[in-house]
Motif scaffolding. Sequence first.
Motif, PDB file in Angstrom:
ATOM      1  N   ILE A 119       0.311 -30.179  33.796  1.00 23.97           N
ATOM      2  CA  ILE A 119       1.023 -31.187  34.305  1.00 23.97           C
ATOM      3  C   ILE A 119       1.077 -32.185  33.367  1.00 23.97           C
ATOM      4  CG2 ILE A 119       1.185 -33.128  36.149  1.00 23.97           C
ATOM      5  CD1 ILE A 119       0.090 -30.868  37.863  1.00 23.97           C
ATOM      6  N   ALA A 120       0.281 -32.702  32.715  1.00 20.81           N
ATOM      7  CA  ALA A 120      -0.050 -33.642  31.721  1.00 20.81           C
ATOM      8  C   ALA A 120       0.830 -33.452  30.499  1.00 20.81           C
ATOM      9  CB  ALA A 120      -1.519 -33.951  31.307  1.00 20.81           C
ATOM     10  N   VAL A 121       0.921 -32.345  29.967  1.00 19.81           N
ATOM     11  CA  VAL A 121       1.653 -31.926  28.850  1.00 19.81           C
ATOM     12  C   VAL A 121       2.928 -32.112  29.351  1.00 19.81           C
ATOM     13  CG1 VAL A 121       2.442 -30.304  27.270  1.00 19.81           C
ATOM     14  CG2 VAL A 121      -0.067 -30.546  27.760  1.00 19.81           C
ATOM     15  N   GLY A 122       3.599 -31.336  30.377  1.00 18.97           N
ATOM     16  CA  GLY A 122       4.809 -31.385  30.871  1.00 18.97           C
ATOM     17  C   GLY A 122       5.334 -32.821  31.085  1.00 18.97           C
ATOM     18  N   ALA A 123       4.751 -33.815  31.648  1.00 15.17           N
ATOM     19  CA  ALA A 123       5.014 -34.971  31.999  1.00 15.17           C
ATOM     20  C   ALA A 123       5.414 -35.478  30.660  1.00 15.17           C
ATOM     21  CB  ALA A 123       3.983 -35.769  32.887  1.00 15.17           C
ATOM     22  N   ALA A 124       4.388 -35.626  29.822  1.00 17.45           N
ATOM     23  CA  ALA A 124       4.708 -36.444  28.537  1.00 17.45           C
ATOM     24  C   ALA A 124       5.837 -35.862  27.841  1.00 17.45           C
ATOM     25  CB  ALA A 124       3.270 -36.000  27.640  1.00 17.45           C
ATOM     26  N   ALA A 125       6.104 -34.508  27.715  1.00 20.94           N
ATOM     27  CA  ALA A 125       7.179 -33.934  27.073  1.00 20.94           C
ATOM     28  C   ALA A 125       8.476 -34.436  27.715  1.00 20.94           C
ATOM     29  CB  ALA A 125       6.885 -32.268  27.144  1.00 20.94           C
ATOM     30  N   PHE A 218       8.505 -29.170  38.140  1.00 26.81           N
ATOM     31  CA  PHE A 218       9.371 -30.328  37.431  1.00 26.81           C
ATOM     32  C   PHE A 218      10.883 -30.172  37.762  1.00 26.81           C
ATOM     33  CE2 PHE A 218       5.474 -31.158  34.914  1.00 26.81           C
ATOM     34  CZ  PHE A 218       5.476 -32.378  35.029  1.00 26.81           C
ATOM     35  N   GLY A 219      11.368 -29.139  38.148  1.00 26.55           N
ATOM     36  CA  GLY A 219      12.748 -29.056  38.545  1.00 26.55           C
ATOM     37  C   GLY A 219      12.877 -29.578  39.764  1.00 26.55           C
TER      38      GLY A 219
END
Length: 348
Positions: A119-125, A218-219
């Motif tokens: 989640i942290a990586v996805g939100a940052a990306a 995230f979708g």
Amino acid sequence: MNVSTSVWAITLVVLGALLLFDLVIVGRRPHEPSVRECALWITFYVGLAVLFGIGVWAAHGGDYAGQFFAGWITEYSLSVDNLFVFVIIMARFAVPRSAQQKVLLVGIVLALLMRGAFIAVGAAAISRFEWVFYLFGAFLVYTAVKLASGGEDEGEEFKENVMIRWARRMLPMSDRYNNARMTIQVNGSRLLTPLLIVMIAIGTTDLIFALDSIPAIFGLTQEPYLVFTANVFALMGLRQLYFLLGDLLNRLVYLSVGLSLVLGFIGVKLVFHALHNNNVPFINGGEHVGWAPEISTQISLAVILGTLAITAVASLIKSRSVARRELIGPAATMESAQEARDRDRVTD
């Protein structure tokens, strides 16, 4: 959606306390929970999720609440699919029923840690690169096709991965379980029990499922707070659900098909979102694609709920039909044999 640091802190403390309470209960008294115990815990956790969603509605409005509920339901459904693999792993390694609850709890904690990192990586990306939505969407469509093509036979076999094979070769292992303990004393030597191998299998399985679940949520929402809480609530009560559902898991024959449709829908939604906000130079000259629709939260929630409801009903109807044929088959065979004997007597 503005979530203050204090709200984040309170949420983490409360959810962490719930998980710790669950951990202490299992650690002190490993056992196979009764149906009543499982039902009470699941009702409690589902009730908490609903109350949390209502709280989001009151504080931030219906759209964010809808995003939470859509994400929670999707993640919960993916978690139920995860239980199929857990059942196979437990059977493959012949884990005693009294120890399964501890294994499941460790698996859930590992899943939370992995999903938290993703989640942290996805939100940052997402915050830096809009084109990430193209990757997420394509990955979900690919996963949906793969899941649908697997059909009802998906997960029938479990193959040991590299980590499991390495652990078997390198670690001092016993082939005997010591209730829910990680070690056992054998001829004066302290050995690890197969419980460690089972936990490695569960953990690596969690990693694979996290790769599917994070792009999916995230979708539905790009709010890290909602993504995190939806995942946590989806995993709460999962171990009790494992024991409560029991044989019902085997009756949800179309669950993979339903989940593939949900993931495919979310994947297409992500691609539409990326096109609508496009800034990739080689797509439409880096301009927004006007015809790409933005699918609302309300439509997403309706599609997810409708698909899963139809899937569940169709699965139960088919399972009942198969069970009826299995009962009729032996009865018809006995009836045919009796008719043959009657004809023989008439002929004599």
